[in-house]
Motif scaffolding. Structure first.
Motif, mmCIF file in Angstrom:
data_model
loop_
_atom_site.group_PDB
_atom_site.id
_atom_site.type_symbol
_atom_site.label_atom_id
_atom_site.label_comp_id
_atom_site.label_asym_id
_atom_site.label_seq_id
_atom_site.Cartn_x
_atom_site.Cartn_y
_atom_site.Cartn_z
ATOM 1 N N ASP A 34 33.076 97.992 23.333
ATOM 2 C CA ASP A 34 33.585 99.098 24.244
ATOM 3 C C ASP A 34 33.722 98.336 25.609
ATOM 4 O O ASP A 34 34.003 99.002 26.540
ATOM 5 C CB ASP A 34 32.505 99.958 24.529
ATOM 6 C CG ASP A 34 31.188 99.897 24.826
ATOM 7 O OD1 ASP A 34 30.875 98.472 25.372
ATOM 8 O OD2 ASP A 34 30.003 100.385 24.963
ATOM 9 N N TYR A 35 33.612 97.100 25.445
ATOM 10 C CA TYR A 35 34.237 96.159 26.749
ATOM 11 C C TYR A 35 35.174 95.097 26.513
ATOM 12 O O TYR A 35 34.937 94.349 25.272
ATOM 13 C CB TYR A 35 32.728 95.601 27.383
ATOM 14 C CG TYR A 35 33.089 94.606 28.433
ATOM 15 C CD1 TYR A 35 33.768 95.515 29.417
ATOM 16 C CD2 TYR A 35 32.616 93.339 28.642
ATOM 17 C CE1 TYR A 35 34.063 94.550 30.756
ATOM 18 C CE2 TYR A 35 33.133 92.624 29.757
ATOM 19 C CZ TYR A 35 33.663 93.390 30.952
ATOM 20 O OH TYR A 35 33.841 92.616 31.979
ATOM 21 N N ARG A 45 45.115 98.822 25.700
ATOM 22 C CA ARG A 45 44.815 100.064 25.202
ATOM 23 C C ARG A 45 45.706 100.598 23.904
ATOM 24 O O ARG A 45 45.012 101.292 23.288
ATOM 25 C CB ARG A 45 44.780 100.826 26.497
ATOM 26 C CG ARG A 45 43.931 100.922 27.449
ATOM 27 C CD ARG A 45 44.010 101.939 28.676
ATOM 28 N NE ARG A 45 43.176 101.796 29.616
ATOM 29 C CZ ARG A 45 43.669 101.290 30.805
ATOM 30 N NH1 ARG A 45 45.153 100.827 31.146
ATOM 31 N NH2 ARG A 45 43.041 100.897 31.904
ATOM 32 N N LYS A 49 44.152 101.624 20.386
ATOM 33 C CA LYS A 49 44.212 102.589 19.701
ATOM 34 C C LYS A 49 44.959 102.778 18.218
ATOM 35 O O LYS A 49 44.545 103.569 17.264
ATOM 36 C CB LYS A 49 44.700 103.684 20.562
ATOM 37 C CG LYS A 49 44.953 105.149 20.353
ATOM 38 C CD LYS A 49 43.422 105.831 20.507
ATOM 39 C CE LYS A 49 43.379 107.313 20.073
ATOM 40 N NZ LYS A 49 42.148 107.652 19.970
ATOM 41 N N LYS A 55 38.412 105.570 18.318
ATOM 42 C CA LYS A 55 38.117 105.118 19.616
ATOM 43 C C LYS A 55 38.661 106.057 20.710
ATOM 44 O O LYS A 55 39.803 106.281 20.765
ATOM 45 C CB LYS A 55 38.638 103.748 19.979
ATOM 46 C CG LYS A 55 37.754 102.573 19.308
ATOM 47 C CD LYS A 55 36.505 102.506 19.904
ATOM 48 C CE LYS A 55 36.037 101.000 19.529
ATOM 49 N NZ LYS A 55 34.697 100.864 20.313
ATOM 50 N N VAL A 56 37.774 106.458 21.681
ATOM 51 C CA VAL A 56 38.228 107.432 22.820
ATOM 52 C C VAL A 56 38.273 106.364 23.966
ATOM 53 O O VAL A 56 37.524 105.879 24.487
ATOM 54 C CB VAL A 56 37.114 108.501 23.366
ATOM 55 C CG1 VAL A 56 37.409 109.118 24.526
ATOM 56 C CG2 VAL A 56 36.910 109.390 22.115
ATOM 57 N N GLU A 58 39.246 106.405 26.991
ATOM 58 C CA GLU A 58 38.653 106.905 28.471
ATOM 59 C C GLU A 58 37.444 106.432 28.302
ATOM 60 O O GLU A 58 36.721 105.973 29.600
ATOM 61 C CB GLU A 58 38.532 108.290 28.508
ATOM 62 C CG GLU A 58 40.322 108.746 28.883
ATOM 63 C CD GLU A 58 41.027 109.087 27.346
ATOM 64 O OE1 GLU A 58 42.270 108.990 27.637
ATOM 65 O OE2 GLU A 58 40.391 109.060 26.479
ATOM 66 N N GLN A 59 36.325 106.046 27.117
ATOM 67 C CA GLN A 59 35.106 105.780 27.202
ATOM 68 C C GLN A 59 34.985 104.006 27.222
ATOM 69 O O GLN A 59 33.946 103.621 27.205
ATOM 70 C CB GLN A 59 34.447 106.395 25.958
ATOM 71 C CG GLN A 59 34.408 107.868 26.110
ATOM 72 C CD GLN A 59 33.758 108.446 24.624
ATOM 73 O OE1 GLN A 59 33.457 107.653 23.735
ATOM 74 N NE2 GLN A 59 33.565 109.696 25.127
ATOM 75 N N LEU A 60 36.108 103.318 27.165
ATOM 76 C CA LEU A 60 36.041 102.003 26.897
ATOM 77 C C LEU A 60 36.457 101.406 28.410
ATOM 78 O O LEU A 60 37.128 101.841 29.234
ATOM 79 C CB LEU A 60 37.183 101.569 25.927
ATOM 80 C CG LEU A 60 37.098 102.318 24.824
ATOM 81 C CD1 LEU A 60 38.069 101.407 23.693
ATOM 82 C CD2 LEU A 60 35.913 101.952 24.038
ATOM 83 N N GLN A 61 35.726 100.232 28.473
ATOM 84 C CA GLN A 61 36.107 99.478 30.055
ATOM 85 C C GLN A 61 37.132 98.135 29.688
ATOM 86 O O GLN A 61 36.873 97.384 28.796
ATOM 87 C CB GLN A 61 34.813 98.911 30.311
ATOM 88 C CG GLN A 61 35.105 98.305 31.724
ATOM 89 C CD GLN A 61 33.702 97.657 32.476
ATOM 90 O OE1 GLN A 61 32.689 98.134 31.626
ATOM 91 N NE2 GLN A 61 33.727 96.926 33.609
ATOM 92 N N LYS A 85 25.813 92.454 26.734
ATOM 93 C CA LYS A 85 27.041 93.318 26.025
ATOM 94 C C LYS A 85 28.019 92.292 25.435
ATOM 95 O O LYS A 85 28.364 91.333 25.947
ATOM 96 C CB LYS A 85 27.588 94.096 27.259
ATOM 97 C CG LYS A 85 28.895 95.077 26.564
ATOM 98 C CD LYS A 85 29.446 95.656 28.005
ATOM 99 C CE LYS A 85 28.804 96.792 28.288
ATOM 100 N NZ LYS A 85 28.393 98.056 27.253
#
Length: 237
Positions: A34-35, A45, A49, A55-56, A58-61, A85
């Motif tokens: 998620d990072y 992005r 996807k 994967k959402v 908006e929840q990823l950095q 992480k």
């Protein structure tokens, strides 16, 4: 505290080719992260996807690390990995670290004792070399050819001289919208018997990969305007 792992994640070279060129290991790794440290956030992005639809986004950095990122910011981007992480490096296209600012992340990760794991995927440079028929035992990649006309002609002459001196394949690139001008300059500078491989839009539906002598290319040149391409030269047979 255990440190995380830095994964070097290859992405596509041509649109809509992920199913054909991205291995399951890459998909599984991306699904677990998620990072991400990326050269271009929008491109990254879209890639994430495309291979992990669940994967959402908006929840990823996504932290941008490009060629203009100062060293202090590159090191700062690795801080979450130092704290445990896992993170993934995603380039604009192809493999991170190969003619790419991702190399800086790998460099500082090693210095910080972070485990670096490169994953298998498409590299335009290596695929072009594989398909060229040129010397794969000794080769050199020189990046982008100079824009200045005088410097460009000298660079091309130097590449040809190096090729002959070292019996070594010479590999280089140009910004896609200047490809046709470079091709013209190669025709005007290289010896007729020197072989030139043009590898354009590698892995794409309209992939073009051909090796001919300069004399043979002069009979008919391809139109490479705005098409990603790699150029290779090697001595004639």
């Amino acid at each position: 505290m255990n440190k995380g792992t830095l994964y070097l994640i290859p992405t596509v070279l041509a649109e809509d080719t992920a199913a054909a060129v991205i291995p399951p290991q890459v998909i599984n790794t991306v699904a677990s992260l998620d990072y991400f440290l990326v050269e271009n956030a929008r491109t990254a992005r879209r890639f994430v996807k495309s291979i992990c639809q669940e994967k959402v986004i908006e929840q990823l950095q996504f932290t941008v690390v490009d060629k203009d990122t100062p060293a202090a910011e590159v090191k700062k981007a690795l801080q979450p990995i130092l704290e445990g992480k896992d993170g993934g490096v995603i380039s604009e296209a192809g493999c991170p670290g190969i003619a790419d600012p991702g190399a800086e992340l790998a460099k500082y990760a090693h210095q910080a004792g972070i485990k670096v794991v490169p994953l298998v995927g498409p590299s335009a440079i290596l695929l072009a070399l594989m398909g060229s028929g040129f010397n794969g035992q000794s080769f050199a990649f020189h990046g982008y050819i100079p824009i200045d006309k005088k410097q460009r002609f000298q660079a091309i002459r130097n590449l040809e001289a190096e090729m002959l001196k070292r019996d070594q394949t010479q590999i280089f690139m140009e910004t896609p919208y200047r490809n046709n001008q470079l091709l013209s300059d190669l025709m005007n500078t290289l010896s007729p018997g020197t072989r030139l491989c043009i590898a354009a839009n590698i892995t794409g539906k309209d992939e073009f990969l051909q090796t001919k002598t300069v004399a043979e290319w002069k009979q008919k040149l391809p139109d490479l305007h705005k098409i990603p391409a790699v150029f290779l030269i090697y001595k004639g047979v």
